[in-house]
Design a protein around this motif. Structure first.
Motif, PDB file in Angstrom:
ATOM      1  N   TRP A  53       1.008  -1.383  -0.054  1.00 19.89           N
ATOM      2  CA  TRP A  53       0.198  -0.086  -0.109  1.00 19.89           C
ATOM      3  C   TRP A  53       1.181   1.123   0.007  1.00 19.89           C
ATOM      4  O   TRP A  53       2.232   1.791   1.159  1.00 19.89           O
ATOM      5  CB  TRP A  53      -1.059  -0.395   1.159  1.00 19.89           C
ATOM      6  CG  TRP A  53      -1.930  -1.263   1.289  1.00 19.89           C
ATOM      7  CD1 TRP A  53      -1.645  -2.443   1.063  1.00 19.89           C
ATOM      8  CD2 TRP A  53      -3.776  -0.683   1.281  1.00 19.89           C
ATOM      9  NE1 TRP A  53      -3.104  -3.178   1.511  1.00 19.89           N
ATOM     10  CE2 TRP A  53      -3.978  -2.454   0.709  1.00 19.89           C
ATOM     11  CE3 TRP A  53      -4.382  -0.396   0.811  1.00 19.89           C
ATOM     12  CZ2 TRP A  53      -5.789  -2.184   1.633  1.00 19.89           C
ATOM     13  CZ3 TRP A  53      -5.126   0.140   0.849  1.00 19.89           C
ATOM     14  CH2 TRP A  53      -5.943  -1.329   1.354  1.00 19.89           C
TER      15      TRP A  53
ATOM     16  N   ILE B 150       1.398   4.860   0.528  1.00 14.14           N
ATOM     17  CA  ILE B 150       0.910   5.940   1.953  1.00 14.14           C
ATOM     18  C   ILE B 150       1.419   6.865   1.480  1.00 14.14           C
ATOM     19  O   ILE B 150       2.612   7.779   2.141  1.00 14.14           O
ATOM     20  CB  ILE B 150       0.461   5.662   3.042  1.00 14.14           C
ATOM     21  CG1 ILE B 150       0.716   4.076   3.296  1.00 14.14           C
ATOM     22  CG2 ILE B 150       0.015   5.980   4.148  1.00 14.14           C
ATOM     23  CD1 ILE B 150       0.794   3.568   5.343  1.00 14.14           C
TER      24      ILE B 150
ATOM     25  N   TYR C 182      -2.317  11.035   4.187  1.00 12.66           N
ATOM     26  CA  TYR C 182      -3.480   9.867   4.262  1.00 12.66           C
ATOM     27  C   TYR C 182      -3.519   9.260   5.442  1.00 12.66           C
ATOM     28  O   TYR C 182      -1.897   9.044   5.914  1.00 12.66           O
ATOM     29  CB  TYR C 182      -3.944   9.330   2.844  1.00 12.66           C
ATOM     30  CG  TYR C 182      -4.175   9.892   1.768  1.00 12.66           C
ATOM     31  CD1 TYR C 182      -5.346  10.025   1.596  1.00 12.66           C
ATOM     32  CD2 TYR C 182      -3.073  10.802   1.055  1.00 12.66           C
ATOM     33  CE1 TYR C 182      -6.233  11.174   0.037  1.00 12.66           C
ATOM     34  CE2 TYR C 182      -3.695  11.723   0.059  1.00 12.66           C
ATOM     35  CZ  TYR C 182      -5.557  11.718  -0.575  1.00 12.66           C
ATOM     36  OH  TYR C 182      -5.808  12.857  -1.212  1.00 12.66           O
TER      37      TYR C 182
ATOM     38  N   LEU D  76      -3.966   4.834   7.120  1.00  9.13           N
ATOM     39  CA  LEU D  76      -3.855   3.515   6.727  1.00  9.13           C
ATOM     40  C   LEU D  76      -4.543   2.827   7.682  1.00  9.13           C
ATOM     41  O   LEU D  76      -3.874   2.794   8.679  1.00  9.13           O
ATOM     42  CB  LEU D  76      -2.361   2.248   6.011  1.00  9.13           C
ATOM     43  CG  LEU D  76      -3.098   0.999   5.236  1.00  9.13           C
ATOM     44  CD1 LEU D  76      -4.258   0.535   4.856  1.00  9.13           C
ATOM     45  CD2 LEU D  76      -1.582   0.227   5.012  1.00  9.13           C
TER      46      LEU D  76
ATOM     47  N   GLY E 251      -7.824   1.928   3.424  1.00  7.30           N
ATOM     48  CA  GLY E 251      -7.311   4.137   3.647  1.00  7.30           C
ATOM     49  C   GLY E 251      -8.547   4.815   3.832  1.00  7.30           C
ATOM     50  O   GLY E 251      -9.320   4.870   3.823  1.00  7.30           O
TER      51      GLY E 251
ATOM     52  N   THR F  55     -11.671   3.373  -3.417  1.00  8.35           N
ATOM     53  CA  THR F  55     -10.398   3.183  -4.137  1.00  8.35           C
ATOM     54  C   THR F  55     -11.223   3.359  -5.681  1.00  8.35           C
ATOM     55  O   THR F  55     -12.308   3.295  -6.115  1.00  8.35           O
ATOM     56  CB  THR F  55     -10.111   1.792  -3.833  1.00  8.35           C
ATOM     57  OG1 THR F  55     -10.803   1.108  -4.271  1.00  8.35           O
ATOM     58  CG2 THR F  55      -9.331   1.680  -2.232  1.00  8.35           C
TER      59      THR F  55
ATOM     60  N   PRO G 183      -7.977   7.510  -1.672  1.00  5.41           N
ATOM     61  CA  PRO G 183      -7.359   6.896  -0.174  1.00  5.41           C
ATOM     62  C   PRO G 183      -5.937   6.314  -0.982  1.00  5.41           C
ATOM     63  O   PRO G 183      -5.135   6.021  -2.147  1.00  5.41           O
ATOM     64  CB  PRO G 183      -8.014   5.766   0.133  1.00  5.41           C
ATOM     65  CG  PRO G 183      -8.497   4.499  -1.016  1.00  5.41           C
ATOM     66  CD  PRO G 183      -8.823   6.434  -1.959  1.00  5.41           C
ATOM     67  N   PRO G 184      -4.907   5.951   0.306  1.00  2.55           N
ATOM     68  CA  PRO G 184      -3.811   4.794  -0.125  1.00  2.55           C
ATOM     69  C   PRO G 184      -4.132   3.573  -0.753  1.00  2.55           C
ATOM     70  O   PRO G 184      -5.115   3.024  -0.992  1.00  2.55           O
ATOM     71  CB  PRO G 184      -3.606   4.068   0.970  1.00  2.55           C
ATOM     72  CG  PRO G 184      -4.208   5.282   1.999  1.00  2.55           C
ATOM     73  CD  PRO G 184      -5.086   5.675   1.662  1.00  2.55           C
ATOM     74  N   ARG G 185      -3.372   3.511  -2.252  1.00  2.00           N
ATOM     75  CA  ARG G 185      -3.487   2.334  -2.764  1.00  2.00           C
ATOM     76  C   ARG G 185      -3.443   1.385  -2.495  1.00  2.00           C
ATOM     77  O   ARG G 185      -2.003   0.823  -2.519  1.00  2.00           O
ATOM     78  CB  ARG G 185      -2.997   3.007  -4.660  1.00  2.00           C
ATOM     79  CG  ARG G 185      -3.746   4.494  -5.115  1.00  2.00           C
ATOM     80  CD  ARG G 185      -4.887   3.971  -5.542  1.00  2.00           C
ATOM     81  NE  ARG G 185      -5.074   3.522  -6.524  1.00  2.00           N
ATOM     82  CZ  ARG G 185      -5.861   2.137  -6.230  1.00  2.00           C
ATOM     83  NH1 ARG G 185      -7.077   1.660  -4.895  1.00  2.00           N
ATOM     84  NH2 ARG G 185      -5.886   1.106  -6.899  1.00  2.00           N
TER      85      ARG G 185
END
Length: 270
Positions: A65, A67, A71, A73, A110, A150, A265-267
């Motif tokens: 992920w 970040i 953002y 997680l 996320g 997402t 969000p974090p991917r």
């Protein structure tokens, strides 16, 4: 992560009966002294990682992920996770009591940490568990922590250290225009080797993989209010028309579709 005493401080869990707080500890600071890579580990309590100005790569289960700053997680308790600091900056780590925490997300999730939520986390870090303001502050924190939708731009991360070094640099700076001929000397591998490793490790050529990274970064910028022209320049495109073409090829939509939408969000990186 190894915590440096003069850069971080954490509130210990209050004695039983003293506080019903669902928060075990709040750590915050500049992680210059922590290990660049954190080994895979697990613990029973859930944790929230918040990147204030750092760029982090968290490994949770079988996924990585990204970040970025601003953002966070959420990692449920009991799930193996680790991480890498791609770009040093400020960050926070919050540990929650698994039995008292009102959030029961069972998967890594996320979140966007806006100004209000960020100030609440800073306040919780500054105050002791017995502070009377913590009850309301904690309630507001949980009210503001909401999962984000997402977007389906996935980027596979290579495992080979030579191409992974290139990949991590491009995640930090998608506008880096160096080609494999330029990277070869830096990672001590031939162009032929790198050209073979990228598709073998990611399923994409170097150019196609870099485009995926740039479009994902562009989505974040557009959602944050950046213009199409500014976003194109920020991710390495000299001409907006070239950026729009690449964006449409990857997402099937124009950049305007992603402007002024919910924060990204974090991917998850399969």
């Amino acid at each position: 992560m190894r915590i440096v005493a003069n850069q971080y401080r954490a509130h210990a869990k209050p004695p039983a009966g003293l506080s019903g707080s669902p928060i075990l500890s709040v750590e915050a600071g500049d992680p210059e002294g922590i290990e660049r890579r954190r080994h895979i580990h697990a613990h029973p309590e859930p944790v929230l990682l918040w990147s204030t100005t750092a760029t982090l790569m968290g490994t949770v289960g079988a996924r990585d992920w990204l970040i970025p700053p601003g953002y966070g997680l959420w990692v449920p308790g009991g799930i193996e996770h680790g991480g890498t600091v791609l770009h040093v900056g400020e960050m926070s780590i919050i540990h929650f009591d698994a039995d008292r925490c009102p959030i029961n997300w069972s998967e890594p999730t996320g979140v966007a940490i806006g100004p209000l939520l960020g100030e609440i986390i800073r306040h919780l870090h500054r105050t002791v568990p017995e502070d009377p303001s913590r009850v309301l502050s904690e309630a507001l924190l949980f009210a503001l922590l909401t999962p984000l939708t997402t977007h389906d731009v996935h980027v596979s991360m290579p495992a080979d250290p030579r191409v992974r070094a290139i990949a991590e640099r491009l995640l930090i700076d998608p506008a880096d225009n160096r080609e494999l001929t330029d990277w070869a000397d830096e990672v001590h591998a031939s162009v032929r080797t790198l050209s073979r490793l990228f598709p073998a490790e990611t399923g994409l050529s170097f150019a196609a993989w870099r485009t995926q990274v740039r479009i994902r970064a562009a989505i974040q910028l557009l959602a944050g209010g950046a213009t199409v022209n500014a976003t194109a320049r920020a991710v390495g495109y000299g001409r907006p028309s070239a950026f729009i073409t690449a964006f449409r090829r990857v997402t099937g939509q124009t950049p305007g579709t992603y402007t002024h939408t919910d924060a990204i969000p974090p991917r998850a990186i399969p």
